[in-house]
Scaffold this motif. Structure first.
Motif, PDB file in Angstrom:
ATOM      1  N   ASP A   1      12.884  -1.739  -7.644  1.00 42.85           N
ATOM      2  CA  ASP A   1      13.313  -1.623  -6.253  1.00 42.85           C
ATOM      3  C   ASP A   1      13.621  -0.168  -5.936  1.00 42.85           C
ATOM      4  O   ASP A   1      14.729   0.306  -6.195  1.00 42.85           O
ATOM      5  CB  ASP A   1      14.537  -2.510  -6.013  1.00 42.85           C
ATOM      6  N   ILE A   2      12.651   0.542  -5.397  1.00 42.39           N
ATOM      7  CA  ILE A   2      12.822   1.940  -5.012  1.00 42.39           C
ATOM      8  C   ILE A   2      12.671   2.003  -3.500  1.00 42.39           C
ATOM      9  O   ILE A   2      11.699   1.497  -2.945  1.00 42.39           O
ATOM     10  CB  ILE A   2      11.762   2.835  -5.691  1.00 42.39           C
ATOM     11  N   HIS A   3      13.629   2.610  -2.837  1.00 41.73           N
ATOM     12  CA  HIS A   3      13.534   2.772  -1.388  1.00 41.73           C
ATOM     13  C   HIS A   3      12.534   3.888  -1.105  1.00 41.73           C
ATOM     14  O   HIS A   3      12.665   4.995  -1.611  1.00 41.73           O
ATOM     15  CB  HIS A   3      14.908   3.085  -0.790  1.00 41.73           C
ATOM     16  N   ARG A   4      11.538   3.571  -0.277  1.00 42.94           N
ATOM     17  CA  ARG A   4      10.452   4.514  -0.018  1.00 42.94           C
ATOM     18  C   ARG A   4      10.342   4.819   1.467  1.00 42.94           C
ATOM     19  O   ARG A   4      10.679   4.005   2.309  1.00 42.94           O
ATOM     20  CB  ARG A   4       9.140   3.956  -0.525  1.00 42.94           C
ATOM     21  N   CYS A   5       9.828   5.998   1.757  1.00 38.40           N
ATOM     22  CA  CYS A   5       9.589   6.415   3.133  1.00 38.40           C
ATOM     23  C   CYS A   5       8.483   5.548   3.733  1.00 38.40           C
ATOM     24  O   CYS A   5       7.425   5.392   3.130  1.00 38.40           O
ATOM     25  CB  CYS A   5       9.176   7.886   3.162  1.00 38.40           C
ATOM     26  N   PRO A   6       8.698   4.985   4.925  1.00 41.91           N
ATOM     27  CA  PRO A   6       7.658   4.156   5.541  1.00 41.91           C
ATOM     28  C   PRO A   6       6.453   4.974   6.010  1.00 41.91           C
ATOM     29  O   PRO A   6       5.379   4.436   6.215  1.00 41.91           O
ATOM     30  CB  PRO A   6       8.370   3.507   6.720  1.00 41.91           C
ATOM     31  N   LEU A   7       6.626   6.282   6.158  1.00 46.81           N
ATOM     32  CA  LEU A   7       5.529   7.125   6.626  1.00 46.81           C
ATOM     33  C   LEU A   7       4.639   7.622   5.496  1.00 46.81           C
ATOM     34  O   LEU A   7       3.418   7.611   5.606  1.00 46.81           O
ATOM     35  CB  LEU A   7       6.079   8.326   7.417  1.00 46.81           C
ATOM     36  N   CYS A   8       5.244   8.100   4.399  1.00 40.67           N
ATOM     37  CA  CYS A   8       4.407   8.668   3.324  1.00 40.67           C
ATOM     38  C   CYS A   8       4.517   7.960   1.985  1.00 40.67           C
ATOM     39  O   CYS A   8       3.751   8.247   1.080  1.00 40.67           O
ATOM     40  CB  CYS A   8       4.640  10.162   3.170  1.00 40.67           C
TER      41      CYS A   8
ATOM     42  N   TYR B   1       1.198  -1.596  -2.502  1.00 41.96           N
ATOM     43  CA  TYR B   1       1.260  -2.550  -3.605  1.00 41.96           C
ATOM     44  C   TYR B   1       2.713  -2.926  -3.881  1.00 41.96           C
ATOM     45  O   TYR B   1       3.623  -2.142  -3.621  1.00 41.96           O
ATOM     46  CB  TYR B   1       0.636  -1.940  -4.868  1.00 41.96           C
ATOM     47  N   ASN B   2       2.914  -4.117  -4.419  1.00 39.23           N
ATOM     48  CA  ASN B   2       4.247  -4.519  -4.870  1.00 39.23           C
ATOM     49  C   ASN B   2       4.552  -3.766  -6.149  1.00 39.23           C
ATOM     50  O   ASN B   2       3.735  -3.715  -7.064  1.00 39.23           O
ATOM     51  CB  ASN B   2       4.302  -6.025  -5.119  1.00 39.23           C
TER      52      ASN B   2
ATOM     53  N   ASN C   1       3.693   2.889 -11.807  1.00 39.05           N
ATOM     54  CA  ASN C   1       4.304   1.941 -10.888  1.00 39.05           C
ATOM     55  C   ASN C   1       3.880   2.350  -9.473  1.00 39.05           C
ATOM     56  O   ASN C   1       4.623   3.002  -8.753  1.00 39.05           O
ATOM     57  CB  ASN C   1       5.822   1.972 -11.058  1.00 39.05           C
ATOM     58  N   ILE C   2       2.680   1.977  -9.070  1.00 43.21           N
ATOM     59  CA  ILE C   2       2.076   2.458  -7.831  1.00 43.21           C
ATOM     60  C   ILE C   2       2.585   1.653  -6.645  1.00 43.21           C
ATOM     61  O   ILE C   2       2.499   0.429  -6.625  1.00 43.21           O
ATOM     62  CB  ILE C   2       0.537   2.367  -7.906  1.00 43.21           C
ATOM     63  N   ALA C   3       3.102   2.369  -5.642  1.00 45.79           N
ATOM     64  CA  ALA C   3       3.582   1.730  -4.420  1.00 45.79           C
ATOM     65  C   ALA C   3       2.556   1.850  -3.304  1.00 45.79           C
ATOM     66  O   ALA C   3       2.382   0.939  -2.507  1.00 45.79           O
ATOM     67  CB  ALA C   3       4.891   2.353  -3.968  1.00 45.79           C
ATOM     68  N   LYS C   4       1.850   2.988  -3.248  1.00 45.61           N
ATOM     69  CA  LYS C   4       0.911   3.224  -2.158  1.00 45.61           C
ATOM     70  C   LYS C   4      -0.124   4.251  -2.604  1.00 45.61           C
ATOM     71  O   LYS C   4       0.215   5.215  -3.285  1.00 45.61           O
ATOM     72  CB  LYS C   4       1.667   3.744  -0.936  1.00 45.61           C
ATOM     73  N   ILE C   5      -1.371   4.039  -2.205  1.00 45.16           N
ATOM     74  CA  ILE C   5      -2.442   5.003  -2.440  1.00 45.16           C
ATOM     75  C   ILE C   5      -3.097   5.277  -1.092  1.00 45.16           C
ATOM     76  O   ILE C   5      -3.404   4.352  -0.340  1.00 45.16           O
ATOM     77  CB  ILE C   5      -3.504   4.484  -3.426  1.00 45.16           C
ATOM     78  N   THR C   6      -3.304   6.546  -0.796  1.00 48.00           N
ATOM     79  CA  THR C   6      -3.990   6.953   0.425  1.00 48.00           C
ATOM     80  C   THR C   6      -5.092   7.933   0.058  1.00 48.00           C
ATOM     81  O   THR C   6      -4.861   8.865  -0.714  1.00 48.00           O
ATOM     82  CB  THR C   6      -3.023   7.631   1.417  1.00 48.00           C
TER      83      THR C   6
END
Length: 105
Positions: A81-88, A76-77, A59-64
């Motif tokens: 519904d998981i609250h995630r850090c806007p920075l990392c 990615y959507n 369930n990928i939210a972000k890749i850097t």
């Protein structure tokens, strides 16, 4: 080509071998220690390949990716519904704090 150049099966000392796979953007040939991609291997291209390979499993939210001075991120959507850090991008703890960078929501 791999047999002609001597890279098939590598050297006897090299025992590391990945798994064979075929995806829309990349195909791996582990006997030759080779991965053929349809994307240019920039940080942006690597993000596309990794997401394509893992999107059904995680369930990928972000890749850097970073490489020297080059960096790229993609968000990615997600399926839940998981609250995630806007920075990392990692999930916040029960106090809405990031365990990685300390940011608070």
């Amino acid at each position: 080509m791999c047999e002609e150049t001597g890279i098939k099966n590598g050297t006897p000392e090299n025992q590391m071998k990945g798994i064979a796979f075929k995806a829309s953007l990349a195909t791996a040939y582990p006997d030759s220690r080779l991965v053929v991609t349809k994307e240019t291997l920039t940080v942006e291209g690597m993000i596309k390949i990794v997401y394509d390979l893992l999107k059904e499993k995680l369930n990928i939210a972000k890749i850097t990716f970073t490489s020297g001075v080059n960096a790229a991120s993609e968000e990615y959507n997600t399926k839940n519904d998981i609250h995630r850090c806007p920075l990392c991008g990692i999930s916040l703890d029960k106090n809405n704090s990031c365990l990685k960078c300390g940011d608070k929501k």
